[in-house]
Design a protein around this motif. Structure first.
Motif, PDB file in Angstrom:
ATOM      1  N   GLY A 140       0.690  -1.191   0.021  1.00  0.00           N
ATOM      2  CA  GLY A 140       0.025  -0.004  -0.058  1.00  0.00           C
ATOM      3  C   GLY A 140       0.761   1.350   0.088  1.00  0.00           C
ATOM      4  N   SER A 141       2.232   1.094   0.212  1.00  0.00           N
ATOM      5  CA  SER A 141       2.944   2.212   0.380  1.00  0.00           C
ATOM      6  C   SER A 141       3.736   2.692  -0.937  1.00  0.00           C
ATOM      7  N   ALA A 142       3.237   3.776  -1.729  1.00  0.00           N
ATOM      8  CA  ALA A 142       3.956   4.160  -2.727  1.00  0.00           C
ATOM      9  C   ALA A 142       5.383   4.822  -2.488  1.00  0.00           C
ATOM     10  N   GLU A 143       5.334   5.462  -1.060  1.00  0.00           N
ATOM     11  CA  GLU A 143       6.572   6.130  -0.568  1.00  0.00           C
ATOM     12  C   GLU A 143       7.520   5.087  -0.457  1.00  0.00           C
ATOM     13  N   VAL A 144       7.091   3.960   0.304  1.00  0.00           N
ATOM     14  CA  VAL A 144       8.268   2.881   0.650  1.00  0.00           C
ATOM     15  C   VAL A 144       8.671   2.240  -0.615  1.00  0.00           C
ATOM     16  N   TRP A 145       7.784   1.924  -1.498  1.00  0.00           N
ATOM     17  CA  TRP A 145       8.241   1.307  -2.847  1.00  0.00           C
ATOM     18  C   TRP A 145       9.377   2.192  -3.589  1.00  0.00           C
ATOM     19  N   THR A 146       8.922   3.499  -3.492  1.00  0.00           N
ATOM     20  CA  THR A 146      10.067   4.455  -4.314  1.00  0.00           C
ATOM     21  C   THR A 146      11.184   4.455  -3.779  1.00  0.00           C
ATOM     22  N   ARG A 147      11.347   4.497  -2.513  1.00  0.00           N
ATOM     23  CA  ARG A 147      12.758   4.527  -1.917  1.00  0.00           C
ATOM     24  C   ARG A 147      13.255   3.129  -1.817  1.00  0.00           C
ATOM     25  N   TYR A 148      12.584   2.145  -1.767  1.00  0.00           N
ATOM     26  CA  TYR A 148      12.988   0.764  -1.837  1.00  0.00           C
ATOM     27  C   TYR A 148      13.620   0.594  -3.060  1.00  0.00           C
ATOM     28  N   LEU A 149      13.054   1.050  -4.234  1.00  0.00           N
ATOM     29  CA  LEU A 149      13.491   0.782  -5.632  1.00  0.00           C
ATOM     30  C   LEU A 149      14.724   1.463  -5.964  1.00  0.00           C
ATOM     31  N   LYS A 150      14.835   2.719  -5.255  1.00  0.00           N
ATOM     32  CA  LYS A 150      15.922   3.411  -5.519  1.00  0.00           C
ATOM     33  C   LYS A 150      17.208   2.885  -5.005  1.00  0.00           C
ATOM     34  N   ASP A 151      17.071   2.543  -3.461  1.00  0.00           N
ATOM     35  CA  ASP A 151      18.429   2.375  -2.394  1.00  0.00           C
ATOM     36  C   ASP A 151      18.440   0.822  -2.975  1.00  0.00           C
ATOM     37  N   TRP A 152      17.528   0.017  -3.109  1.00  0.00           N
ATOM     38  CA  TRP A 152      17.734  -1.575  -3.299  1.00  0.00           C
ATOM     39  C   TRP A 152      18.525  -1.631  -4.417  1.00  0.00           C
ATOM     40  N   THR A 153      18.134  -1.100  -5.540  1.00  0.00           N
ATOM     41  CA  THR A 153      18.582  -1.251  -6.894  1.00  0.00           C
ATOM     42  C   THR A 153      20.152  -0.430  -6.751  1.00  0.00           C
ATOM     43  N   PHE A 154      20.318   0.744  -6.148  1.00  0.00           N
ATOM     44  CA  PHE A 154      21.825   0.986  -5.942  1.00  0.00           C
ATOM     45  C   PHE A 154      22.621  -0.038  -5.393  1.00  0.00           C
ATOM     46  N   TRP A 155      22.477  -0.583  -4.054  1.00  0.00           N
ATOM     47  CA  TRP A 155      23.208  -1.416  -3.587  1.00  0.00           C
ATOM     48  C   TRP A 155      23.323  -2.757  -4.403  1.00  0.00           C
ATOM     49  N   ASN A 156      22.225  -2.951  -4.977  1.00  0.00           N
ATOM     50  CA  ASN A 156      22.224  -4.241  -6.002  1.00  0.00           C
ATOM     51  C   ASN A 156      23.509  -4.033  -7.115  1.00  0.00           C
ATOM     52  N   HIS A 157      23.235  -2.957  -7.583  1.00  0.00           N
ATOM     53  CA  HIS A 157      24.633  -2.389  -8.537  1.00  0.00           C
ATOM     54  C   HIS A 157      26.074  -2.792  -7.849  1.00  0.00           C
ATOM     55  N   VAL A 158      26.004  -2.475  -6.487  1.00  0.00           N
ATOM     56  CA  VAL A 158      27.486  -2.668  -5.659  1.00  0.00           C
ATOM     57  C   VAL A 158      27.480  -4.285  -5.722  1.00  0.00           C
ATOM     58  N   ARG A 159      26.522  -4.869  -5.330  1.00  0.00           N
ATOM     59  CA  ARG A 159      26.671  -6.291  -5.404  1.00  0.00           C
ATOM     60  C   ARG A 159      26.983  -6.876  -6.795  1.00  0.00           C
ATOM     61  N   THR A 160      26.397  -6.468  -7.842  1.00  0.00           N
ATOM     62  CA  THR A 160      26.798  -6.926  -9.187  1.00  0.00           C
ATOM     63  C   THR A 160      28.241  -6.794  -9.388  1.00  0.00           C
ATOM     64  N   ILE A 161      28.667  -5.455  -9.319  1.00  0.00           N
ATOM     65  CA  ILE A 161      30.159  -5.143  -9.444  1.00  0.00           C
ATOM     66  C   ILE A 161      30.882  -5.965  -8.796  1.00  0.00           C
ATOM     67  N   ALA A 162      30.718  -6.240  -7.405  1.00  0.00           N
ATOM     68  CA  ALA A 162      31.587  -6.731  -6.598  1.00  0.00           C
ATOM     69  C   ALA A 162      31.585  -8.253  -7.053  1.00  0.00           C
ATOM     70  N   SER A 163      30.551  -8.887  -7.333  1.00  0.00           N
ATOM     71  CA  SER A 163      30.334 -10.274  -7.699  1.00  0.00           C
ATOM     72  C   SER A 163      31.402 -10.401  -9.086  1.00  0.00           C
ATOM     73  N   LYS A 164      31.115  -9.444 -10.080  1.00  0.00           N
ATOM     74  CA  LYS A 164      32.041  -9.586 -11.175  1.00  0.00           C
ATOM     75  C   LYS A 164      33.408  -9.453 -11.080  1.00  0.00           C
ATOM     76  N   ALA A 165      33.555  -8.414 -10.348  1.00  0.00           N
ATOM     77  CA  ALA A 165      35.193  -8.187  -9.780  1.00  0.00           C
ATOM     78  C   ALA A 165      35.943  -9.540  -9.129  1.00  0.00           C
ATOM     79  N   ALA A 166      34.910 -10.010  -8.201  1.00  0.00           N
ATOM     80  CA  ALA A 166      35.681 -11.348  -7.621  1.00  0.00           C
ATOM     81  C   ALA A 166      35.836 -12.424  -8.459  1.00  0.00           C
ATOM     82  N   MET A 167      34.692 -12.685  -9.486  1.00  0.00           N
ATOM     83  CA  MET A 167      34.921 -13.665 -10.439  1.00  0.00           C
ATOM     84  C   MET A 167      36.223 -13.328 -11.388  1.00  0.00           C
ATOM     85  N   VAL A 168      36.556 -12.043 -11.857  1.00  0.00           N
ATOM     86  CA  VAL A 168      37.795 -11.932 -12.437  1.00  0.00           C
ATOM     87  C   VAL A 168      38.831 -12.143 -11.815  1.00  0.00           C
ATOM     88  N   SER A 169      38.789 -11.880 -10.277  1.00  0.00           N
ATOM     89  CA  SER A 169      39.992 -12.019  -9.716  1.00  0.00           C
ATOM     90  C   SER A 169      40.379 -13.660  -9.388  1.00  0.00           C
TER      91      SER A 169
END
Length: 165
Positions: free
Chosen positions: A120-149
């Motif tokens: 029911g909360s558009a505000e929570v969803w909007t914040r979630y989408l922005k913050d979760w996706t940012f940290w998911n970008h970090v996880r994506t880059i870290a996972s890829k960098a670790a794989m390369v290492s």
């Protein structure tokens, strides 16, 4: 011990690659698609994904790769003079900090907040989408960098050398 390290490197490289691919999909199109269907439907879908993933084969991959990466980082410290030790240490630290700790400190609390808020909360969803996706970008880059290492460590160590056939 050489065969064990080589096997752990392969397991970690493959695990990091699989996880990087999943996170990449979420970062590049899944979250955008969930946002396009509206906050209530997007939150409901994400809550369903979050509860489903806990009982899936993703969890052994998630924890197994984390444990293998941590073990490789520790082994690298004790075998510092061996070829590939620096890449093993880098891969292990990048993965454990950039993927695992990031998940525990940022993504999981955001998932819990979204679950508590329901749909029911558009505000929570909007914040979630922005913050979760940012940290998911970090996880994506870290996972890829670790794989390369880990692949670099395998290459320096001679590929499949030491793996029993």
């Amino acid at each position: 011990m050489q065969a064990l390290i080589t096997a752990l490197l392969w397991v970690s490289a493959i695990g990091c690659g699989l996880i990087a691919g999943l996170y990449f999909a979420f970062s590049t199109f899944i979250m955008t698609a969930l946002d396009r269907i509206g906050h209530a439907q997007g939150a409901a879908a994400m809550n369903s994904i979050n509860s489903t993933i806990l009982g899936s084969l993703f969890m052994p991959l998630f924890f197994g790769t984390t444990i293998a990466s941590a073990v490789l980082a520790v082994l690298a410290l004790f075998r510092w003079s061996e070829p590939g030790a620096a890449a093993m240490l880098a891969g292990g630290l990048i993965y454990v900090v950039g993927m695992f700790i990031c998940t525990v400190v940022y993504n999981v609390p955001l998932n819990n907040e979204l679950a508590r808020a329901g749909t029911g909360s558009a505000e929570v969803w909007t914040r979630y989408l922005k913050d979760w996706t940012f940290w998911n970008h970090v996880r994506t880059i870290a996972s890829k960098a670790a794989m390369v290492s880990f692949i670099a460590a395998i290459a320096v160590r001679g590929g499949a050398q030491g793996v029993p056939t």
